[in-house]
Design an enzyme around this catalytic site. Structure first.
Site, PDB file in Angstrom:
ATOM      1  N   TYR A   1      53.244  40.978  37.356  1.00 37.53           N
ATOM      2  CA  TYR A   1      53.236  41.401  35.964  1.00 37.53           C
ATOM      3  C   TYR A   1      54.699  41.773  35.306  1.00 37.53           C
ATOM      4  CZ  TYR A   1      48.027  41.972  36.861  1.00 37.53           C
ATOM      5  OH  TYR A   1      46.867  41.904  37.195  1.00 37.53           O
TER       6      TYR A   1
ATOM      7  N   HIS B   1      47.471  39.696  46.265  1.00 32.02           N
ATOM      8  CA  HIS B   1      47.083  38.990  45.013  1.00 32.02           C
ATOM      9  C   HIS B   1      46.327  37.954  44.847  1.00 32.02           C
ATOM     10  CE1 HIS B   1      48.521  39.497  40.554  1.00 32.02           C
ATOM     11  NE2 HIS B   1      47.147  39.085  40.503  1.00 32.02           N
TER      12      HIS B   1
END
Length: 286
Positions: A49, A107
Site C-alpha cells: 500500500y 499477502h
C-alpha cells in the site's frame, strides 16, 4: 466493539479501518487519526500500500495508546523468502514507529511464501508479532500451508462480501481454527452494490443503509471486517452497525445474493499470477 478471540488466545476488534488506496501521506494520516478519534481500534495496512509511514505517523500523533491499537500489515511478494521477509518486517516496524506488530499476513500465495511464513513463525516466537496469518489463500493453498507449517494461521484475509460469501473457504477455515477477515466488504461498488434492492429493503426495516446491512451480515456470520473510507462521516456510519441484529429471514435473503464468484481476481487464474509476478519484478528493478 466486539472482540474476536484468535486461535492463539489474543483478541482483535471485529471491525477495523482499511487504508488501501486511501490517498497521499497526509490523506492517510488524517484518515487514521479520524478513525482512531471516533472509535476504531484496528488499522489494516500493507507493504504494497506504500502508506505504512503515514499510518505510523498517525498512531504516533494520536492520543490513543499504542497498546490499545491492533495494527496489521502484510508482507508483499517482493519481500518473500526467509531472510528477505525478516528484513522487510524490520523495515515495516520502523515505518510504523512501533516495536511490535499485532498481526502480519502473507499477502499472496505466490513465490517463496513458505520461506516468508517461516520467518513470521520465528518472529512470532520472538514476540515481535502477536499473531500471523495469510491473505488470498483459497482452500487448496490454505490447507497445504496448514499441513506443512508449525503455526496455523490466525487469519485468512480474503475477498468476502454479499456477492461472494466464501462458503467453501469458510468450511476449511473452521476445520483448522482460522478466522476469516473480509477485504472489499462493499465489493467496491461492483455489481450495483450500493443500489441493491434486497439490502435497501432490509435496511429500511432497521433504519439502516444497504451498506450497513451488508457489514452486519458479515459480522453476524463471525467475519472480521475492514471497510475503507477517508471520510469521517462514512467511517462513523460503518461503525454504526452494532446496535441491531438481522433476523434469520433477513440473513437467509442476503445469503441468496451469493454468486460464488469473485468480482476482482481469482488466485487460481494464471493471468493473476502473471500480473503479480510482473508487478513484483518491476518493484525489484526500482
Amino acid at each position: 466493539m466486539p472482540l474476536i478471540k484468535l486461535n492463539n488466545g489474543i483478541e482483535m476488534p471485529q471491525e477495523g479501518l482499511g487504508v488501501l488506496n486511501a490517498g497521499k501521506f497526509e490523506d492517510v494520516k488524517m484518515a487514521v487519526l479520524d478513525g482512531l478519534d471516533i472509535g476504531y481500534r484496528m488499522i489494516d495496512t500493507a507493504q504494497i500500500y506504500f502508506n505504512e509511514e503515514a499510518v505510523g505517523a498517525a498512531i504516533k500523533e494520536s492520543s490513543v495508546d499504542r497498546k490499545d491499537i491492533f495494527l496489521t500489515t502484510k508482507v508483499w511478494i517482493a519481500n518473500y523468502g526467509y531472510e528477505n521477509t525478516k528484513k522487510s518486517i524490520q523495515t515495516s516496524l520502523e515505518k510504523l514507529q512501533t516495536n511490535y506488530l499485532d498481526l502480519v499476513l502473507i499477502h499472496q500465495p505466490y513465490g517463496d511464501y513458505y520461506g516468508a511464513y517461516r520467518a513470521l513463525e520465528d518472529l512470532y516466537d520472538e514476540g515481535k508479532i502477536r499473531a500471523i496469518g495469510v491473505a488470498n489463500f483459497m482452500p487448496d493453498r490454505y490447507v497445504d500451508l496448514v499441513r506443512f507449517s508449525r503455526i496455523v494461521p490466525a487469519i485468512n484475509q480474503s475477498e468476502t462480501h454479499v456477492f461472494y460469501q466464501q462458503n467453501e473457504l469458510k468450511k476449511y477455515l473452521k476445520k483448522f481454527g482460522t478466522h476469516l477477515e473480509s477485504w472489499g466488504p462493499f465489493a467496491e461498488g461492483r455489481n450495483n452494490f450500493f443500489t441493491n434492492e434486497t439490502l435497501k429493503k432490509i435496511g429500511a426495516k432497521y433504519d439502516k443503509t444497504g451498506p450497513q446491512v451488508a457489514l452486519k451480515f458479515l459480522t453476524q456470520n463471525g467475519i472480521i471486517i475492514i471497510p475503507k473510507s477517508v471520510h469521517k462521516e462514512r467511517m462513523q456510519q460503518n461503525l454504526d452497525i452494532w446496535n441491531f441484529k438481522l433476523s434469520n429471514e433477513d440473513m437467509d435473503a442476503i445469503s441468496q445474493l451469493d454468486t460464488g464468484k469473485t468480482l476482482f481476481f481469482s488466485p487460481h487464474d494464471p493471468s493473476t499470477v502473471e500480473r503479480f509476478a510482473k508487478l513484483t519484478k518491476e518493484m525489484k528493478q526500482k
